[in-house]
Design an enzyme around this catalytic site. Structure first.
Site, short mmCIF file in Angstrom:
data_model
loop_
_atom_site.label_atom_id
_atom_site.label_comp_id
_atom_site.label_asym_id
_atom_site.label_seq_id
_atom_site.Cartn_x
_atom_site.Cartn_y
_atom_site.Cartn_z
N HIS A 448 0.81 -1.23 0.00
CA HIS A 448 0.00 0.00 0.00
C HIS A 448 0.84 1.27 0.00
O HIS A 448 0.29 2.37 -0.12
CB HIS A 448 -0.95 0.01 1.21
CG HIS A 448 -2.33 0.47 0.88
ND1 HIS A 448 -2.58 1.48 -0.04
CD2 HIS A 448 -3.55 0.08 1.32
CE1 HIS A 448 -3.87 1.69 -0.12
NE2 HIS A 448 -4.49 0.84 0.68
N ASP A 452 -2.52 1.76 -4.68
CA ASP A 452 -3.78 2.09 -4.03
C ASP A 452 -4.91 1.28 -4.66
O ASP A 452 -4.72 0.55 -5.64
CB ASP A 452 -4.06 3.59 -4.13
CG ASP A 452 -2.99 4.42 -3.43
OD1 ASP A 452 -2.58 4.02 -2.32
OD2 ASP A 452 -2.56 5.43 -4.00
#
Length: 477
Positions: A448, A452
């Site tokens: 992450h 995204d």
């Protein structure tokens, strides 16, 4: 007159340019044992691969400086050996060992142990006589003497760029030999019966055909050197207590299991994992494979698996979304141009991730051949070190043992890993009507810091489109 003996330190060699450390898995020699040249002295674990380190000299094993299970940096001493050396040999030993490394790598594709001693060397260039396998292979390919090439790397080390620059300036085998002889007065090594055998960076041994040819020619074939153990070892079980009333038993942690644990812990502790899943209708893919699998088996001698189709869909999706093929580098994101697919393969006691290099340049049949070869070598324990290096994105076929949903751990330091779950027939609503279709889940774990939800969702949608886009007319060649 009695033969003069000399103590030397054996150091951990750099098995590949990107590796900086290795773990001593098992000592094959103990203090006092006689060691012959090219005879393995220990097993090491590097990037989840077992390899044997051979000696470059005849001698007697001395102190073991590193215990089994200990991780040590490249260039550090692992043991001491007592070897015979005359006054002249003692003065030239550093150079001779370096020449032996070049010759052994050129002859057999095996990377020997580097030896250090108390002979005088340039303090400004402590790494001058230590060469990586890639450098040795490149020098052998062009017939160069590495002693004649000026190193620009750390500690005076010769790099691949130095070798290529030397070649581009007109360097050759003859010129290199003359220059080396002029500058140092050293003797060049005699020609080897294997001098015509050229090895790449990952080749760590003779092929069966070469061994037979060598035997027919009356040349002794060396069976030692860097190679993998013959088959995966099942952990030895130590039972705690006795009789039927025991409440527990212990399983020894093998070096391979310890390396897996270390890599998994690093992945989950450093990478903020997130995951997402998508359902794919693979009915057309199932029909296409059923149509082609028998003919493919007769032609290629291997199975045409669903994984090769899935890999092709993933590769094409990565081309559309290159950020998926990247790694985190603190102040920047490094996007890899080459698409090298790591493939998770399970054995009895471990999971290894061999790499299909330049997967974007292969068709479905080519991917199928690579999948079969790497899976077979993994289970036979015949993978080479180069097979494990350079992966940029990992795929995993968890559906092969019936899984329908999983959350994979990212293969550090990559940005993502994708699992292909089991194909299951389900009732699906199509145009307000119920139909039985072959469905499969795709599960993506992502870093992450880099990725995204939007980009990951679009990537999965593209993989879905690619897999659902197969038709009965799709070609595998």
């Amino acid at each position: 007159m009695a033969e003069r003996m000399k103590w030397i330190e054996v150091i951990m060699p750099q098995l590949a340019e990107s590796l900086v450390s290795a773990t001593i898995g098992k000592w094959l020699k103990k203090p006092g044992d006689r060691v012959e040249q090219y005879e393995p002295i220990c097993e090491v674990i590097t990037d989840k691969v077992n390899a044997e380190i051979p000696s470059t000299l005849d001698g007697i094993m001395g102190d073991l400086l590193v215990e089994e299970g200990t991780t040590i940096a490249v260039g550090e001493a692992i043991c001491r050996m007592q070897v015979a050396a005359s006054d002249e040999e003692a003065a030239e030993q550093v150079t001779q060992v370096s020449q032996q490394q070049e010759q052994v790598q050129h002859n057999t594709g095996r990377t020997p142990v580097a030896a250090s001693n108390t002979a005088e060397q340039d303090p400004n260039q402590p790494m001058r006589h230590r060469y990586s396998p890639a450098v040795q292979s490149l020098a052998a390919e062009h017939g160069l003497n590495l002693q004649s090439i000026q190193g620009t790397g750390a500690g005076g080390r010769v790099t691949r760029k130095d070798v290529l620059a030397f070649v581009s300036l007109g360097g050759n085998a003859g010129g290199a030999s003359v220059q080396a002889s002029t500058s140092s007065g050293q003797h060049t090594s005699s020609a080897s019966p294997f001098s015509g055998v050229n090895r790449g960076n990952g080749e760590l041994g003779l092929t069966a055909g070469e061994a037979i040819s060598a035997a027919d020619a009356g040349v002794p074939v060396r069976h030692s050197g860097i190679h993998l153990t013959e088959s995966p070892k099942i952990p030895q079980i130590e039972v705690e207590g006795g009789g039927q009333g025991r409440s527990e038993y212990f399983i020894d942690v093998t070096p391979v299991r310890n390396a897996i644990a270390r890599n998994m812990r690093q992945s989950v502790s450093e990478i903020p994992h997130a995951w997402t899943m998508i359902e794919v209708d693979v009915t057309n893919l199932v029909m296409l494979r059923n149509k082609l699998k028998d003919e493919f088996k007769r032609k290629e001698g291997i199975n045409l698996t669903y994984l090769s189709f899935m890999m092709k869909g993933v590769v094409n999706a990565i081309k559309d979304y290159p950020i998926m093929n990247s790694v985190w580098a603190v102040d920047k994101i490094i996007v890899k141009r080459d698409i090298n697919l790591s493939m998770a393969v399970g054995t009895e006691d471990s999971v290894l991730t061999p790499v299909i290099k330049h997967a974007d340049q292969r068709n479905i049949a080519g991917l199928a051949r690579e999948v079969d070869e790497l899976a077979r070598k993994t289970r036979e324990g015949t993978l080479k070190l180069d097979h494990m290096l350079g992966g940029t994105f990992t795929v995993n076929n968890t559906g092969s043992f019936g899984s329908i949903l999983s959350q994979p751990i990212i293969n550090y330091p990559q940005a993502a890993i994708l699992t292909f779950e089991s194909i299951v027939k389900k009732p699906v609503v199509i145009n307000d009507m119920i139909a039985v279709r072959s469905m499969a889940n795709l599960c993506l774990s992502l870093d992450h810091r880099i990725l995204d939800g939007v980009i990951s969702g679009r990537f999965l949608q593209r993989v879905k489109e690619n897999l659902e886009g197969y038709t009965m007319e799709t070609k595998v060649y």
